[in-house]
Design a protein around this motif. Structure first.
Motif, PDB file in Angstrom:
ATOM      1  N   ALA A  70      28.675 -78.757  50.307  1.00  0.00           N
ATOM      2  CA  ALA A  70      28.399 -77.798  49.428  1.00  0.00           C
ATOM      3  C   ALA A  70      27.644 -76.498  49.934  1.00  0.00           C
ATOM      4  CB  ALA A  70      27.790 -78.109  48.181  1.00  0.00           C
ATOM      5  N   LEU A  71      26.492 -76.613  50.563  1.00  0.00           N
ATOM      6  CA  LEU A  71      25.763 -75.790  51.359  1.00  0.00           C
ATOM      7  C   LEU A  71      26.899 -74.819  52.482  1.00  0.00           C
ATOM      8  CD1 LEU A  71      22.360 -77.206  51.732  1.00  0.00           C
ATOM      9  CD2 LEU A  71      23.050 -75.245  50.162  1.00  0.00           C
ATOM     10  N   LEU A  72      27.706 -75.520  52.857  1.00  0.00           N
ATOM     11  CA  LEU A  72      28.657 -74.814  54.146  1.00  0.00           C
ATOM     12  C   LEU A  72      29.876 -74.240  53.342  1.00  0.00           C
ATOM     13  CD1 LEU A  72      28.351 -77.344  56.974  1.00  0.00           C
ATOM     14  CD2 LEU A  72      27.288 -75.225  56.573  1.00  0.00           C
ATOM     15  N   THR A  73      30.041 -74.572  51.904  1.00  0.00           N
ATOM     16  CA  THR A  73      31.060 -74.143  51.160  1.00  0.00           C
ATOM     17  C   THR A  73      31.157 -72.352  51.254  1.00  0.00           C
ATOM     18  OG1 THR A  73      31.370 -75.994  50.037  1.00  0.00           O
ATOM     19  CG2 THR A  73      32.531 -73.887  49.112  1.00  0.00           C
ATOM     20  N   PRO A  74      32.338 -71.764  51.398  1.00  0.00           N
ATOM     21  CA  PRO A  74      32.202 -70.111  51.621  1.00  0.00           C
ATOM     22  C   PRO A  74      31.795 -69.680  50.148  1.00  0.00           C
ATOM     23  CG  PRO A  74      34.243 -71.098  52.427  1.00  0.00           C
ATOM     24  CD  PRO A  74      33.557 -72.308  51.902  1.00  0.00           C
ATOM     25  N   TRP A  75      30.797 -68.712  50.262  1.00  0.00           N
ATOM     26  CA  TRP A  75      30.420 -68.101  48.958  1.00  0.00           C
ATOM     27  C   TRP A  75      31.508 -67.065  48.764  1.00  0.00           C
ATOM     28  CZ3 TRP A  75      26.465 -68.187  45.964  1.00  0.00           C
ATOM     29  CH2 TRP A  75      26.104 -67.042  45.186  1.00  0.00           C
ATOM     30  N   VAL A  76      31.844 -67.169  47.284  1.00  0.00           N
ATOM     31  CA  VAL A  76      32.814 -66.241  46.698  1.00  0.00           C
ATOM     32  C   VAL A  76      32.064 -65.073  46.412  1.00  0.00           C
ATOM     33  CG1 VAL A  76      34.082 -68.096  45.516  1.00  0.00           C
ATOM     34  CG2 VAL A  76      32.195 -67.161  44.197  1.00  0.00           C
ATOM     35  N   GLY A  77      32.989 -64.014  46.730  1.00  0.00           N
ATOM     36  CA  GLY A  77      32.517 -62.487  46.518  1.00  0.00           C
ATOM     37  C   GLY A  77      33.402 -61.615  47.124  1.00  0.00           C
ATOM     38  N   PRO A  78      32.822 -60.508  47.377  1.00  0.00           N
ATOM     39  CA  PRO A  78      33.691 -59.320  47.829  1.00  0.00           C
ATOM     40  C   PRO A  78      33.651 -59.354  49.487  1.00  0.00           C
ATOM     41  CG  PRO A  78      31.606 -58.480  47.261  1.00  0.00           C
ATOM     42  CD  PRO A  78      31.531 -59.877  46.787  1.00  0.00           C
ATOM     43  N   HIS A  79      33.179 -60.376  50.345  1.00  0.00           N
ATOM     44  CA  HIS A  79      33.362 -60.244  51.737  1.00  0.00           C
ATOM     45  C   HIS A  79      34.531 -60.925  52.259  1.00  0.00           C
ATOM     46  CE1 HIS A  79      31.958 -64.109  50.213  1.00  0.00           C
ATOM     47  NE2 HIS A  79      32.130 -64.512  51.693  1.00  0.00           N
ATOM     48  N   MET A  80      35.600 -60.071  52.358  1.00  0.00           N
ATOM     49  CA  MET A  80      36.659 -60.578  53.094  1.00  0.00           C
ATOM     50  C   MET A  80      36.788 -60.592  54.456  1.00  0.00           C
ATOM     51  SD  MET A  80      37.898 -61.635  50.331  1.00  0.00           S
ATOM     52  CE  MET A  80      39.474 -62.088  50.324  1.00  0.00           C
ATOM     53  N   ASP A  81      35.665 -59.874  55.073  1.00  0.00           N
ATOM     54  CA  ASP A  81      35.784 -59.672  56.542  1.00  0.00           C
ATOM     55  C   ASP A  81      35.049 -60.840  57.484  1.00  0.00           C
ATOM     56  OD1 ASP A  81      33.501 -59.041  55.262  1.00  0.00           O
ATOM     57  OD2 ASP A  81      33.075 -57.361  56.803  1.00  0.00           O
TER      58      ASP A  81
END
Length: 74
Positions: free
Chosen positions: A13-24
């Protein structure tokens, strides 16, 4: 030595990608939480982060429990 599913679920869970506007680039949830704690994020962020972390933990725990159940049958 036995590795418990709940520890693996927490790490995943801590390594799961954060959802948000960071597509790069890849931002894990754990890194976002560390950065937010040093930048004094507002209360709304912590509510959203807590819900996302809880959901991520639950999903990973279900996945790992499903794999364990499947392996015990085969």
């Amino acid at each position: 030595m036995s590795i418990h599913r709940w520890w693996l679920a927490l790490v995943a869970a801590l390594l799961t990608p954060w959802v948000g506007p960071h597509m790069d680039r890849y931002l894990p949830v754990g890194w976002v939480l560390i950065k937010a704690s040093t930048e004094t994020a507002d209360a709304g962020f912590w509510v959203i982060a807590g819900v996302l972390l809880g959901l991520g933990y639950g999903v990973w725990l279900l996945i790992l429990s499903g794999i364990a159940a499947w392996r015990s049958r085969h």
